[in-house]
Design a protein around this motif. Structure first.
Motif, PDB file in Angstrom:
ATOM      1  N   LEU A 326       0.817  -1.211   0.000  1.00  0.00           N
ATOM      2  CA  LEU A 326       0.000   0.000   0.000  1.00  0.00           C
ATOM      3  C   LEU A 326       0.852   1.263   0.000  1.00  0.00           C
ATOM      4  CD1 LEU A 326      -2.846   1.182   0.119  1.00  0.00           C
ATOM      5  CD2 LEU A 326      -2.694   1.116   2.612  1.00  0.00           C
ATOM      6  N   THR A 327       1.896   1.304   0.824  1.00  0.00           N
ATOM      7  CA  THR A 327       2.713   2.517   0.919  1.00  0.00           C
ATOM      8  C   THR A 327       3.383   2.841  -0.408  1.00  0.00           C
ATOM      9  OG1 THR A 327       3.123   2.157   3.277  1.00  0.00           O
ATOM     10  CG2 THR A 327       4.653   3.588   2.105  1.00  0.00           C
ATOM     11  N   ASN A 328       4.058   1.868  -0.997  1.00  0.00           N
ATOM     12  CA  ASN A 328       4.715   2.104  -2.285  1.00  0.00           C
ATOM     13  C   ASN A 328       3.707   2.447  -3.372  1.00  0.00           C
ATOM     14  OD1 ASN A 328       7.339   1.716  -1.401  1.00  0.00           O
ATOM     15  ND2 ASN A 328       7.319  -0.476  -1.824  1.00  0.00           N
ATOM     16  N   ALA A 329       2.541   1.799  -3.345  1.00  0.00           N
ATOM     17  CA  ALA A 329       1.529   2.051  -4.372  1.00  0.00           C
ATOM     18  C   ALA A 329       1.009   3.480  -4.289  1.00  0.00           C
ATOM     19  CB  ALA A 329       0.381   1.053  -4.221  1.00  0.00           C
ATOM     20  N   VAL A 330       0.686   3.931  -3.080  1.00  0.00           N
ATOM     21  CA  VAL A 330       0.155   5.290  -2.917  1.00  0.00           C
ATOM     22  C   VAL A 330       1.206   6.330  -3.284  1.00  0.00           C
ATOM     23  CG1 VAL A 330      -0.702   6.956  -1.226  1.00  0.00           C
ATOM     24  CG2 VAL A 330      -1.553   4.607  -1.204  1.00  0.00           C
ATOM     25  N   ARG A 331       2.440   6.120  -2.848  1.00  0.00           N
ATOM     26  CA  ARG A 331       3.495   7.092  -3.146  1.00  0.00           C
ATOM     27  C   ARG A 331       3.798   7.136  -4.644  1.00  0.00           C
ATOM     28  NH1 ARG A 331       8.433   7.099   0.947  1.00  0.00           N
ATOM     29  NH2 ARG A 331       8.523   9.209   0.085  1.00  0.00           N
ATOM     30  N   ALA A 332       3.756   5.981  -5.306  1.00  0.00           N
ATOM     31  CA  ALA A 332       3.946   5.971  -6.759  1.00  0.00           C
ATOM     32  C   ALA A 332       2.805   6.701  -7.454  1.00  0.00           C
ATOM     33  CB  ALA A 332       4.049   4.535  -7.265  1.00  0.00           C
ATOM     34  N   GLY A 333       1.570   6.497  -6.974  1.00  0.00           N
ATOM     35  CA  GLY A 333       0.429   7.187  -7.560  1.00  0.00           C
ATOM     36  C   GLY A 333       0.539   8.694  -7.436  1.00  0.00           C
TER      37      GLY A 333
END
Length: 688
Positions: A326-333
């Protein structure tokens, strides 16, 4: 003639000097230099009094900006080759596919609300569908971001560029100014695929060998000249075939990269790209009227909102569902939420072809400027946003998030004896076939609808309204059959993949893995539904009413959400019972006086707790960083991706570790997550 040359040089010196000053000011304000180049063009352009250049110099700048497009796309192509695409893997590609499809859908719907016809709406959607690798890279560099999410964002941006180029090439082929039919669409797709295959096949036979021969002379200028010659030849072929010069330049860069000499060439191409790229963005600014941007502020703000919401949601959702956490996904978004160079290229083409009005260009520039300004702020706050999202998520969802990344990692690293593809191959092929037939039947029905109504009404003297109702009913039945086939095969793929991660119980005893297997099945159904429905919706928009598409997708979403929420409740109960078992295992180790073996998982955990991620114990020894600190202080889940499932402290079990309770010497923590996440968590707990 000499006077003309001096005149051009004088004007170009003013253009480049202004661009240099505004670029430095932009970077001083922690903004990307591209913003400064565009502002320089606005200041120099005919719409702002003050600095002016002659009209013929403005035309020369516009012509030079075409070289900026070519060199920009060529340099992007140099970053690609078939091996790199295979190495990045399908996860980033699926994420980019869903994100671009979502942006095309949202952009198309927004444009239709503002009154554009279908072909115009497709170009408006294409203008806002792409992200900017250049702007994102500058934002990451300015804020010294080197975390895993940066690599994830760049991988997604790579595929985003590829998909945008394909969308643009397709739109240039189907653009007619009066609409697009299913037949024209299919014919244009076939032509594009045939052209690309021919270009790649011939290019792979000739260009890599030619570039390697040029590189063998070990003279940088020879390699540069040979590569630029290839770029211009491929660009000319693409233009002669009726496609964009951007497509030809990109393919040229990709073919040159296949030679293996791309790393030698990039430092020499970079100055050319920077100079001509700056001229390109200055030219964009020169064509932009600030008053026109202000006059169309509702449209600018609406499209900006679509870009920010669509890209953040699209990239974050796709990246999480493909197992990036979740953390990497949100930051990439948050790092991919901008528009850039492709927007200007597509808008300029649509205006030159008479598809969009000239007033659209300032709108595209306004959207790009706003998203360029917002990108550094979003990147800077991305970690806090991701942490807040995890902290305020419902308990059921937090449990699922903790487990899901580990499940996908197990699927990726499944032993070769499992042969994942062989087990899902038949269902995947049937899924793709049913999806294609669904699209063909829907588009075909729309194409011949009124011809059929007219034929039967005239032939059998029937009321046209009756024929219309019968035809629509038959079309819905046929489309519905293929739609049910898509859902059936989609569910079969999800169930098969879930059984690989959480195998079904072999004997007649209780199936301890039922709850996690069901939760994973629903999650995979959601992921596959998004992967399939995104492109289908984006392609079907010109032929099927958007309201019908949204109604069907809404019903599917409600069913999946209801089913998913129930499965999450069962998963939470499974995890609670499993956590009590973990505490009992830790207590047994402590009671027996054995040392905690931190080099391997808890013994028997995999058999007793099917569906749980890897579990490993960690004892806090004197001098460890975590002693005296709380789990909230350490931010262990956010920083490592691992979760503390339980704590055993002096024979006092804790199945729900409190985030604000200080950790003490001798505590034994049960860490859950992927092996990499557990290793990172150990380093944080021991060294900080």
């Amino acid at each position: 003639m000499a006077g003309d040359v001096v005149h051009y040089i004088q004007d170009l010196s003013v253009i480049l000097a202004t661009a240099a000053v505004t670029s430095m000011l932009s970077q001083r304000l922690n903004q990307p230099p591209v913003l400064g180049y565009v502002l320089a063009g606005v200041l120099i352009g005919p719409y702002v009094p003050g600095i002016e250049v002659a009209r013929d110099s403005g035309l020369l700048t516009h012509d030079l900006s075409e070289f900026g497009v070519i060199m920009l796309m060529f340099s992007i192509g140099l970053e690609f080759n078939l091996r790199k695409i295979a190495r990045i893997g399908p996860a980033a590609g699926l994420t980019a596919l869903f994100e671009v499809a979502l942006m095309m859908t949202l952009g198309f719907g927004c444009a239709r609300l503002f009154g554009w016809d279908r072909i115009q709406s497709l170009f408006v959607a294409a203008c806002i569908s792409s992200s900017s690798t250049m702007i994102a890279a500058k934002a990451f560099e300015e804020h010294r971001q080197r975390a895993d999410f940066v690599d994830l964002a760049f991988a997604i941006l790579v595929f985003d560029d590829m998909l945008t180029i394909l969308v643009f090439a397709l739109l240039t082929a189907v653009a007619s100014g009066s609409g697009v039919s299913a037949g024209d669409f299919a014919w244009s797709v076939g032509q594009l695929i045939a052209f690309l295959l021919a270009l790649l096949a011939l290019g792979l036979l000739v260009i890599p060998r030619f570039i390697r021969r040029a590189a063998a002379h070990e003279r940088p200028e020879t390699l540069l000249i040979a590569s630029v010659a290839v770029c211009f030849i491929m660009t000319s072929l693409a233009a002669a075939a009726g496609y964009s010069i951007a497509l030809g330049a990109f393919v040229a860069g990709m073919l040159v990269s296949e030679s293996g000499e791309g790393h030698k060439l990039e430092p020499h191409v970079l100055p050319l790209r920077n100079i001509f790229g700056a001229v390109f963005f200055v030219s964009v600014g020169m064509q932009s009227d600030p008053l026109e941007i202000g006059a169309q502020w509702p449209l600018v703000l609406a499209l900006t909102a679509v870009v920010l919401v669509g890209k953040i949601v699209g990239v974050s959702t796709g990246a999480f569902l493909t197992g990036n956490g979740l953390t990497n996904a949100v930051r990439a978004g948050l790092g991919c939420a901008q528009n850039g160079e492709f927007s200007f290229i597509i808008a300029a083409f649509a205006i030159a072809a008479g598809i969009l009005d000239k007033s659209m260009f300032p709108v595209v520039v306004g959207v790009s400027l706003l998203t360029q300004i917002s990108t550094p702020m979003l990147v800077r706050r991305s970690e806090r946003v991701a942490d807040a999202l995890q902290r305020w998520s419902p308990g059921r969802l937090q449990t699922f998030v903790d487990f899901y990344e580990s499940w996908i990692e197990q699927l990726r690293t499944a032993p070769r004896t499992v042969t994942v593809w062989s087990r899902v191959r038949r269902s995947v092929i049937l899924l793709v076939l049913d999806a294609a037939l669904l699209l063909v039947s829907a588009a075909g029905s729309s194409l011949i609808h009124w011809d059929v109504v007219k034929f039967f009404a005239d032939r059998f003297h029937l009321p046209p309204s009756l024929v219309d109702v019968v035809w629509v009913t038959l079309s819905l039945v046929v489309v519905g059959l293929f739609f049910l086939g898509v859902l059936r095969h989609l569910r079969a793929v999800a169930r098969t993949l879930a059984r690989i991660v959480v195998p079904a119980h072999a004997d007649d005893g209780p199936d301890l893995g039922a709850a996690p297997r069901r939760a994973l099945t629903v999650a995979l159904e959601v992921a596959l539904s998004l992967a399939v429905s995104g492109p289908l919706v984006a392609i079907a928009q010109p032929f099927v009413p958007l309201s019908t598409i949204l109604l069907v997708l809404g019903l599917i979403a409600l069913v999946l959400l209801y089913d998913g929420w129930r499965s999450l409740a069962n998963l939470q109960g499974h995890v609670h019972a499993g956590t009590e078992l973990i505490v009992a295992m830790l207590a047994k180790q402590s009671h027996e006086g054995g040392d905690v073996d931190e080099d391997r998982s808890l013994p028997g955990a995999r058999d007793l707790l099917p569906g749980f991620p890897d579990l490993a114990p960690l004892r806090l020894d004197p001098g460890d960083f975590a002693i005296g600190r709380t789990l909230a202080d350490l931010q262990l889940r956010q920083r490592s991706g691992a979760t503390v499932m339980a704590i055993h402290r002096h024979s006092t079990p804790d199945t729900s570790p409190a985030p604000y309770a200080p950790l003490a010497q001798g505590d034994v923590l049960a860490l859950a997550g992927t092996p990499e996440a557990i290793a990172r968590a150990r380093q944080i707990l021991e060294r900080g």
